[in-house]
Write an enzyme that holds these catalytic residues in place. Structure first.
Site, short mmCIF file in Angstrom:
data_model
loop_
_atom_site.label_atom_id
_atom_site.label_comp_id
_atom_site.label_asym_id
_atom_site.label_seq_id
_atom_site.Cartn_x
_atom_site.Cartn_y
_atom_site.Cartn_z
N CYS A 1 38.18 9.08 88.33
CA CYS A 1 37.49 7.86 88.67
C CYS A 1 38.41 6.92 89.46
O CYS A 1 39.63 6.98 89.35
CB CYS A 1 36.97 7.09 87.45
SG CYS A 1 35.95 8.07 86.37
N ARG B 1 39.58 11.11 93.51
CA ARG B 1 39.81 10.93 92.08
C ARG B 1 38.55 11.19 91.25
O ARG B 1 38.60 11.28 90.03
CB ARG B 1 40.29 9.51 91.81
CG ARG B 1 41.59 9.20 92.50
CD ARG B 1 41.99 7.78 92.21
NE ARG B 1 42.21 7.61 90.79
CZ ARG B 1 43.38 7.76 90.20
NH1 ARG B 1 44.44 8.08 90.90
NH2 ARG B 1 43.50 7.61 88.90
N TRP C 1 33.97 10.27 87.95
CA TRP C 1 34.02 11.67 87.56
C TRP C 1 33.52 11.66 86.10
O TRP C 1 34.19 11.14 85.22
CB TRP C 1 35.44 12.20 87.65
CG TRP C 1 35.59 13.66 87.40
CD1 TRP C 1 35.51 14.65 88.33
CD2 TRP C 1 35.88 14.30 86.15
NE1 TRP C 1 35.72 15.87 87.74
CE2 TRP C 1 35.94 15.68 86.41
CE3 TRP C 1 36.07 13.84 84.84
CZ2 TRP C 1 36.21 16.61 85.40
CZ3 TRP C 1 36.33 14.77 83.84
CH2 TRP C 1 36.40 16.14 84.14
N ASN D 1 37.98 2.94 84.14
CA ASN D 1 38.55 4.30 84.08
C ASN D 1 39.13 4.48 82.70
O ASN D 1 39.70 3.54 82.14
CB ASN D 1 39.70 4.46 85.08
CG ASN D 1 39.24 4.45 86.52
OD1 ASN D 1 38.04 4.50 86.79
ND2 ASN D 1 40.19 4.38 87.43
N GLY D 2 39.07 5.70 82.17
CA GLY D 2 39.62 5.96 80.84
C GLY D 2 38.50 6.30 79.88
O GLY D 2 37.36 6.56 80.29
N GLU E 1 49.28 30.95 90.47
CA GLU E 1 49.04 29.81 91.35
C GLU E 1 48.12 30.22 92.51
O GLU E 1 47.25 29.46 92.92
CB GLU E 1 50.37 29.23 91.83
CG GLU E 1 50.29 28.19 92.93
CD GLU E 1 49.31 27.04 92.66
OE1 GLU E 1 48.89 26.83 91.52
OE2 GLU E 1 48.95 26.37 93.64
N LYS F 1 44.56 28.43 93.23
CA LYS F 1 44.21 27.77 94.49
C LYS F 1 42.92 28.37 95.04
O LYS F 1 42.05 27.67 95.51
CB LYS F 1 45.36 27.95 95.48
CG LYS F 1 45.55 26.85 96.44
CD LYS F 1 46.48 25.76 95.98
CE LYS F 1 46.06 25.07 94.71
NZ LYS F 1 47.10 24.36 94.06
N GLU G 1 39.88 27.25 92.97
CA GLU G 1 39.59 25.81 93.12
C GLU G 1 38.79 25.53 94.37
O GLU G 1 37.83 24.76 94.34
CB GLU G 1 40.90 25.02 93.24
CG GLU G 1 41.51 24.60 91.94
CD GLU G 1 42.70 23.67 92.14
OE1 GLU G 1 43.69 24.09 92.75
OE2 GLU G 1 42.62 22.52 91.70
N HIS H 1 46.33 48.43 81.51
CA HIS H 1 45.98 48.21 80.10
C HIS H 1 44.61 47.55 79.96
O HIS H 1 44.30 47.00 78.90
CB HIS H 1 47.06 47.36 79.42
CG HIS H 1 48.40 48.05 79.39
ND1 HIS H 1 48.64 49.19 78.67
CD2 HIS H 1 49.55 47.77 80.04
CE1 HIS H 1 49.89 49.57 78.85
NE2 HIS H 1 50.46 48.74 79.68
N LYS I 1 41.32 14.69 91.31
CA LYS I 1 42.75 14.79 91.62
C LYS I 1 43.62 14.59 90.40
O LYS I 1 44.60 15.29 90.22
CB LYS I 1 43.11 13.78 92.71
CG LYS I 1 44.56 13.85 93.17
CD LYS I 1 44.87 15.19 93.82
CE LYS I 1 46.30 15.33 94.26
NZ LYS I 1 46.61 16.76 94.51
C1 AGP Z 1 46.17 21.82 91.39
O1 AGP Z 1 45.70 22.37 92.57
C2 AGP Z 1 45.13 21.35 90.49
N1 AGP Z 1 44.25 20.41 91.11
C3 AGP Z 1 45.50 20.98 89.07
O2 AGP Z 1 45.68 22.17 88.37
C4 AGP Z 1 46.74 20.07 88.86
O3 AGP Z 1 47.90 20.75 89.24
C5 AGP Z 1 46.82 19.66 87.37
O4 AGP Z 1 45.66 18.96 87.03
C6 AGP Z 1 48.03 18.84 87.07
O5 AGP Z 1 48.06 17.65 87.81
P1 AGP Z 1 49.36 16.77 87.88
O6 AGP Z 1 50.38 17.55 88.65
O7 AGP Z 1 48.93 15.53 88.60
O8 AGP Z 1 49.80 16.52 86.48
#
Ligand code: AGP
Length: 609
Positions: free
Chosen positions: A2, A27, A74, A100-101, A481, A485, A488, A504, A604
């Site tokens: 948010c 966000r 969000w 927010n929160g 990773e 990516k 996502e 396995h 984000k």
């Molecule tokens: C990364 O591409 C993601 N959007 C997500 O996994 C992110 O790395 C994770 O939420 C941690 O965020 P931060 O580094 O701001 O703590």
């Protein structure tokens, strides 16, 4: 998650607020809303499910007011619909709140308000704050908000408008960032610098438990009991242009291309060529403290956790200190044993991820020492840690993290050097790694230059509904990773596995419709890795191999699209091997016409548990 914006001054608020919301959309982006106030005309509110551009289109022609607040959401409490969008109003329509929160005791407060005859219209936790402010019989808006917050348990960054006090915005922070922007006869507020830098770089970071009143002529800060605090403004040395995508078609592409310069900033002034080590003054640990470390435990979430795994392997290898990484979101729920001679390392781009923040608090509550590898200066995790290393990656806007992760790895390399060189790591090895880190920006450029070659590969991968990413030892977190990516930004099912584990179980899924992206560094495991690739090829599984020039792929190569990346020191393999995986994900998503910077259901920074 948010985003909050607010403005009070001499200009019409709505256009400024919309511009700010556009910059905060990463966000949270499932709904958006604005409230403006003008003297004698009361509150005007427009809000809806959808993006900021939909909100802009929906604003009535007459939406005038020189005081206003806005929000991009969000969803946490209740679905993304018009009613649940912020701002939320009290029963009289006099009070508007953006938040927010999470209000932890929202259910109890809702029940209490309902008993008192208040009709709650939304499913949100935030609405209770609007009613509590509206029902307070205190004389000032500050006192009304203070009275409301005394009833509230949870986390908040919030901004409040009241038609009875049309010259001001009252804001409060507890666990969710809020920054005041000091302008010329105008004041701004936002949950992220990105929404402020176009107007001012003179800012005030509120502390948890602090409130502020903004009027056109200035700001005042105070505690929730209304006792004054003297929070001074700082002028930040930041380039507002770094928050724009510029000529790039997306922030993700811009941020991938910025990796070389980001790494240059991370290592600047921190490498010691003479002694083959690094200097990380922010750790606040001398050689004795560093030598006393018997174990390293890395804590992070999502991609930060995967880079944390890469970093833990690097520390163990270079410093010969046992090291591992754990998802911060799980850590504190298993009542972890906190050891006095373990160094805990929290890693986070945003510095706001609440799971990581709570893990840091758990470590420190039990007397452990926790340092941070954090990108955002002054963020909650950075402030909570005993010391740390700022990554200086620059602002990262795309939800899919790229350059920040690369600088995290470099941060781990710097830490491993320092830990290693107070132990048994030789000066020759130290100098070798220092030189490797100095070459890294140029090598990242070369890895990024693979882009054109990767586009057709990515487009082929985009056709598959399901993919594997595989690697071993240092290649495994790279595979994790890479899969992260890919999923996502493409919304394809991408699963990471240790290459050695394929037989396995997961081999049962391999056929000509399920491609595998295999990470095969040139190391002592390369032959074994190639052996496993034959098992995939024999089942007609399409293969993309990310490898080094020296690896002999044999006849498996005719089923493989081979990508050579430059060879630096082997310890830096993981980060260089990650770059082609970013490019594959990006171009697959582009081919699928995904909303690359704002993938569905994500945000984000994840500031809720
Ligand atoms: C990364 O591409 C993601 N959007 C997500 O996994 C992110 O790395 C994770 O939420 C941690 O965020 P931060 O580094 O701001 O703590």
């Amino acid at each position: 998650m948010c985003g909050i914006v607010g403005y009070v001054g001499g200009q019409q608020a709505a256009p400024l607020l919309l511009e700010g919301l556009g910059r905060l959309e990463h966000r949270g982006y499932d709904s958006a809303g604005l409230a403006v106030l003008s003297s004698g005309k009361g509150l005007k509110v427009t809000k809806l499910a959808g993006r900021v551009r939909a909100l802009e289109a929906a604003l009535p022609k007459r939406f005038g007011g020189k005081v206003g607040i806005g929000h991009t959401r969000w969803a946490t409490h209740g679905p993304a619909n018009d009613v649940n969008a912020h701002p939320h109003l009290d029963a009289t329509g006099q009070v508007a709140v953006v938040h927010n929160g999470i209000i932890d005791n929202a259910a109890a407060l809702r029940a209490e308000l309902a008993d008192e005859g208040v009709e709650l219209v939304s499913d949100t936790d935030t609405e209770v704050v609007a009613h509590l402010v509206g029902r307070s019989d205190a004389d000032t808006l500050e006192a009304k908000v203070s009275a409301a917050l005394r009833r509230v348990e949870g986390t908040y960054g919030l901004a409040v408008l009241h038609a009875g006090f049309p010259d001001r915005i009252v804001v409060a922070r507890n666990g969710s960032p809020l920054i005041i922007g000091v302008g010329d006869k105008e004041m701004h507020v936002a949950s992220d610098l990105a929404a402020l830098v176009r107007y001012t770089t003179t800012v005030v970071h509120l502390a948890d438990g602090e409130m502020a009143t903004l009027t056109a002529t200035g700001y005042s800060t105070y505690r929730e009991d209304l006792s004054a605090t003297d929070r001074r403004a700082d002028t930040l040395d930041i380039d507002p242009a770094s928050y724009d995508a510029g000529e790039h078609e997306s922030f993700m592409r811009k941020e991938m291309l910025e990796q070389p310069e980001a790494v240059e900033r991370t290592i600047r002034g921190r490498l010691d060529e003479r002694f083959g080590t690094s200097h990380l003054g922010g750790l606040d640990m001398d050689a004795r403290d560093l030598r006393a470390v018997r174990r390293v435990k890395v804590l992070g979430c999502g991609s930060a956790y995967y880079v944390g795994q890469m970093g833990a392997q690097l520390i163990e290898e270079l410093a010969r200190v046992p090291a591992d990484a754990e998802a911060a979101s799980e850590f504190r729920y298993r009542n972890p044993i906190i050891e006095p001679d373990t160094l805990y390392v929290a890693v986070s781009q945003s510095g706001e991820t609440v799971d990581t923040l709570l893990a840091v608090q758990e470590v420190r509550r039990k007397g452990g020492r926790c340092i941070g590898l954090v990108n955002v200066v002054g963020s909650a995790i950075a402030r909570e840690c005993d010391g740390g290393v700022y990554l200086h990656a620059g602002p990262e806007v795309a939800v899919a993290s790229t350059k920040a992760l690369t600088t995290m790895y470099v941060g781990f390399a710097l830490l491993a050097l320092q830990l290693g060189r107070v132990r048994d790591m030789s000066i020759a090895d130290g100098k070798r790694l220092v030189a490797g880190l100095q070459r890294l920006p140029a090598d990242l450029e070369e890895a990024l230059a693979l882009e054109d070659e990767l586009v057709p590969v990515a487009e082929r991968l985009a056709r598959a509904e399901s993919l594997f990413f595989v690697g071993r030892v240092c290649g495994f977190p790279v595979a994790r990773e890479g899969a992260q990516k890919f999923k996502e930004v493409t919304y394809r099912h991408a699963e990471a596995y240790q290459t050695s584990e394929l037989k396995h179980g997961p081999l049962a899924l391999i056929d000509k419709t399920v491609p595998t992206v295999a990470i095969v560094p040139e190391d002592e495991l390369a032959d074994r890795n190639v052996g496993a690739l034959h098992e995939i090829a024999a089942r007609k599984g399409p293969l993309v191999v990310v490898t080094h020039p020296g690896v002999d792929l044999g006849d498996v190569a005719d089923r493989t699209i081979r990508i050579d990346v430059p060879r630096n020191e082997p310890e830096l393999d993981p980060i260089l091997l990650t770059v082609p995986l970013q490019l594959l994900a990006y171009h697959a998503a582009r081919h699928l016409e995904r909303d690359i910077d704002k993938p569905r259901n994500l945000a984000k920074s994840v500031t809720v548990e």
